[in-house]
Scaffold this active site. Structure first.
Site, mmCIF file in Angstrom:
data_model
loop_
_atom_site.group_PDB
_atom_site.id
_atom_site.type_symbol
_atom_site.label_atom_id
_atom_site.label_comp_id
_atom_site.label_asym_id
_atom_site.label_seq_id
_atom_site.Cartn_x
_atom_site.Cartn_y
_atom_site.Cartn_z
ATOM 1 N N GLN A 9 0.990 -1.226 -0.020
ATOM 2 C CA GLN A 9 -0.120 0.093 0.123
ATOM 3 C C GLN A 9 0.790 1.295 0.173
ATOM 4 O O GLN A 9 0.389 2.384 -0.104
ATOM 5 C CB GLN A 9 -0.969 0.056 1.344
ATOM 6 N N HIS A 47 -0.869 0.130 5.889
ATOM 7 C CA HIS A 47 -1.568 1.286 6.694
ATOM 8 C C HIS A 47 -0.312 2.159 6.948
ATOM 9 O O HIS A 47 -0.022 2.483 8.172
ATOM 10 C CB HIS A 47 -2.106 0.605 7.818
ATOM 11 N N GLU A 99 -14.579 4.553 10.408
ATOM 12 C CA GLU A 99 -15.302 5.618 11.445
ATOM 13 C C GLU A 99 -14.994 7.082 10.912
ATOM 14 O O GLU A 99 -13.850 7.574 10.134
ATOM 15 C CB GLU A 99 -14.532 5.733 12.777
ATOM 16 N N TYR A 117 -8.640 7.426 20.548
ATOM 17 C CA TYR A 117 -9.898 6.957 19.792
ATOM 18 C C TYR A 117 -10.022 5.663 19.675
ATOM 19 O O TYR A 117 -11.051 5.095 19.064
ATOM 20 C CB TYR A 117 -10.004 7.473 18.205
ATOM 21 N N TYR A 164 -11.096 -9.389 9.711
ATOM 22 C CA TYR A 164 -11.435 -9.933 8.377
ATOM 23 C C TYR A 164 -12.016 -11.596 8.335
ATOM 24 O O TYR A 164 -12.790 -11.913 7.466
ATOM 25 C CB TYR A 164 -10.353 -9.837 7.501
#
Length: 381
Positions: free
Chosen positions: A89, A153, A247, A257, A268
């Site tokens: 990613q 990520h 979110e 958070y 998953y």
């Protein structure tokens, strides 16, 4: 949860788009989709230049220029760091102009650096030369203080608070879930920096307590959307959940958070992450998605071309293959309308353009820069 004609101000010298689809009628606007550019390698972000052109990042590691007349330059901008690594990613991520770009020519960009087995998010800046062929005096001004493997990520979105400070969103690294609750490192945080990369003295964790001084908020999963609500001034972010639990949060300095100790999603493979949806000491999202849409970019609409969209939030969705319009009053989401579902495309990014159009990037090997423009209906004629 709910699921849910003004003339366009022309870009300076803008050329005719390559493609315009038939008008799309929605709840509050009728628009056409125009293709601004195509053939981009997984476009990730764009920034509007003062002359009406754009800078566009390709995750594959190239920074491209779209001229004010709509021409996509063949040669990428030179000067990106040698240690930029394209892994899973990761690659070249966000691009943003300094608020005083017209005077200082400073361009900021986030990227993944290192190797496949030891990589991290970095933030750099450089001066765009006059003919926009190269970034000069490029310098890294921030690095995540945790080397991770697999390349998952990275976060990477940039929001300038003003000319002096900025926010950079980060991810928790995918396989380093618990690190989001470890404020000694930057994984799973939003960091706040001065525009030169130094640490603002009023950051919440500045001091000799072992917590990373750059942290503004923590306990996030992978934050890939950030913008300021023009009506209230609050900063909104969105983050990917796992299987469900994406979110939207409103950032408060120093707040936790919750990830992974509190979430509305599951793993998953269907197993439970935690039984906690709420947890004392952690902030609740103001909105969440189940099932997941994989939100990958967000922007409040601030243009004049779509009168009824003003102040609404747009979210680009990868897995959801749609652009969502969230109707917002103050700091509340009151309804959601899905757009562009018929295109069956993964959407990476959305911006409110200076011309009043809504700009969207498709996440594909031959990705596109699209814009939504007002279209007349038969009733208007």
């Amino acid at each position: 949860m709910l699921r849910g004609s003004v003339s366009l101000i022309a870009l300076a010298c803008a050329a005719a788009p390559a493609l315009a689809q038939e008008p799309v009628e929605t709840e509050q606007a009728t628009f056409a989709v125009e293709t601004v550019a195509e053939g981009l390698g997984f476009p990730w972000s764009l920034a509007f230049l003062p002359d009406g052109g754009m800078l566009v990042t390709e995750r594959d590691g190239r920074l491209r220029v779209i001229e004010a007349d709509g021409t996509l330059r063949e040669d990428p901008v030179a000067g990106l760091p040698d240690d930029l690594v394209v892994v899973n990613q990761g690659g070249l991520l966000e691009v943003a102009l300094h608020p005083e770009f017209a005077d200082n020519r400073l361009v900021y960009f986030s990227y993944s650096e290192g190797t496949e087995d030891a990589n991290r998010t970095a933030l750099a800046r450089g001066r765009l030369n006059a003919d926009m062929t190269a970034l000069e005096n490029v310098e890294d001004i921030f690095h995540v203080n945790f080397d991770k493997r697999r390349g998952l990520h990275f976060g990477g979105r940039i929001l300038f608070e003003d000319s002096d400070t900025l926010l950079l969103t980060l991810g928790e690294g995918g396989i380093y879930t618990e690190e989001a609750q470890n404020p000694e490192n930057h994984l799973g945080t939003v960091v706040r920096l001065n525009d030169d990369g130094s640490i603002p003295e009023d950051n919440p964790f500045v001091g000799p307590d072992g917590r990373a001084d750059e942290i503004w908020t923590w306990g996030h999963r992978n934050v890939q959307g950030i913008d300021r609500n023009p009506a209230t001034g609050s900063v909104w972010t969105h983050e990917h959940g796992a299987r469900g639990g994406d979110e939207i949060n409103i950032l408060e300095a120093g707040a936790n958070y919750g990830w992974p100790e509190a979430t509305y999603g599951i793993n998953y493979d269907g197993t439970v992450i935690t039984e906690n949806r709420e947890l004392e000491g952690t902030a609740q999202p103001i909105w969440y998605w189940n099932p997941s849409i994989a939100p990958a970019g967000m922007a409040f609409y601030t243009g004049e071309a779509f009168e009824h969209w003003n102040g609404d939030l747009f979210v680009a969705a990868l897995a959801g293959q749609q652009l969502q319009r969230l109707e917002v009053i103050d700091d509340r989401v009151i309804s959601v309308e899905p757009l562009l579902e018929d295109m069956q495309a993964r959407f990476r990014y959305v911006r409110s353009g200076p011309d009043g159009a809504v700009y969207v990037l498709t996440d594909m090997p031959e990705g596109q820069v699209l814009r939504l423009v007002p279209a007349e209906t038969e009733e208007d004629e």
